[in-house]
Scaffold this motif. Sequence first.
Motif, PDB file in Angstrom:
ATOM      1  N   SER A   1      11.124   0.076  -4.469  1.00  0.00           N
ATOM      2  CA  SER A   1      10.726  -1.257  -4.002  1.00  0.00           C
ATOM      3  C   SER A   1      11.013  -2.291  -5.080  1.00  0.00           C
ATOM      4  N   SER A   2      11.424  -3.481  -4.650  1.00  0.00           N
ATOM      5  CA  SER A   2      11.665  -4.574  -5.593  1.00  0.00           C
ATOM      6  C   SER A   2      10.368  -5.089  -6.195  1.00  0.00           C
TER       7      SER A   2
ATOM      8  N   TYR B   1       6.289   8.594   5.043  1.00  0.00           N
ATOM      9  CA  TYR B   1       7.621   9.159   4.819  1.00  0.00           C
ATOM     10  C   TYR B   1       7.552  10.656   4.511  1.00  0.00           C
ATOM     11  N   LYS B   2       6.479  11.083   3.913  1.00  0.00           N
ATOM     12  CA  LYS B   2       6.331  12.517   3.679  1.00  0.00           C
ATOM     13  C   LYS B   2       6.244  13.262   5.003  1.00  0.00           C
TER      14      LYS B   2
ATOM     15  N   HIS C   1       0.870  -1.180   0.000  1.00  0.00           N
ATOM     16  CA  HIS C   1       0.000   0.000   0.000  1.00  0.00           C
ATOM     17  C   HIS C   1       0.911   1.235   0.000  1.00  0.00           C
ATOM     18  N   THR C   2       1.531   1.459  -1.142  1.00  0.00           N
ATOM     19  CA  THR C   2       2.571   2.478  -1.230  1.00  0.00           C
ATOM     20  C   THR C   2       2.052   3.886  -0.952  1.00  0.00           C
TER      21      THR C   2
ATOM     22  N   ARG D   1      11.713  -5.511  -0.987  1.00  0.00           N
ATOM     23  CA  ARG D   1      12.949  -4.916  -0.496  1.00  0.00           C
ATOM     24  C   ARG D   1      12.881  -3.418  -0.796  1.00  0.00           C
ATOM     25  N   LEU D   2      12.860  -2.631   0.253  1.00  0.00           N
ATOM     26  CA  LEU D   2      12.619  -1.198   0.115  1.00  0.00           C
ATOM     27  C   LEU D   2      13.916  -0.412   0.244  1.00  0.00           C
TER      28      LEU D   2
END
Length: 301
Positions: free
Chosen positions: A139-140, A97-98, A89-90, A234-235
């Motif tokens: 992200s992977s 992160y914002k 859920h990007t 993987r982030l």
Amino acid sequence: MLHRFIQLATFWASIVFIYSCKPGVPDGVLSESKMEKVLYDYHLAQGMAMQHAPDSINYFTRYYQQAVYTKYDIDQATFDRSMEWYARHTDKLSDIYKRLAEESGNVDQTSPTFLAAGTQSASGDSLNIWNNSNYTLLSSKGKNRFLFSEKADTAFKANDRLIWKFKVDWIYHEGAKQAEALLAIEYDNDSIDVRTFDIYSSGTQTLVMNIGQQKVKRVSGFIYQNAPWTERPRLLHLYDFQLLRIRERTEEPKATDKPTNSVNTDSATSSRTTNEETPRQRLRDSLHRADTLRELRPHFR
């Protein structure tokens, strides 16, 4: 009567369906507010671990990360499970992160006021010309590259230095950590100067280029996360971007206070040498005279 019962049953079934479909965080996953706090301390822990010399088992990284888990009464499995869910859920993870970037003051650095203001140094002046997003998440299992392009203006001149700086956090444990960054300068004659470097560790990354003699048309670059597709994402967190233009300050020759005289007599040269004798010369002469007096003294009294 039966018709009335069917209507009520349909109504309550609809209510249950609506609430069951309401977006939310599933059981076993940290809430958005708690995840934000955990990630804030998690990245602080990574920064603290980087102050120590690297070791083969990442002792300090694991030590500080475990301290974060203990603080919030969670374990690594809960954190990994939460990261996996938020990675799918990007939009939610990006919002987290914002807000983290806003708390640390990074977003303010992209304002026009900050970009227009340079910093002075003894050797020259610098100007941050970055005008793109100040953080991104790769992200992977999703977006695995970050691109930017800056149209050049009068800020670029020949022999200036261009420095691209940003910070990196790898948000996974298993698997290789590798990314590639590229910075390119395109000139008016369509020639392109390119620099690349590989990223393997967390912390500040820096790439330096010198601007050539041609007029700059555009500066562009990208960061590509070189990670294979995996079930668990993987982030790679990239933030605190800066694109600095460094201009060396040239010193003008100093004018002499006294005009030079092309005709010098022996007496004038001797007089000027005596008058302009340096302290080091005077000390050397005095020591020489002292040695001479000691040699002239009688050896036996």
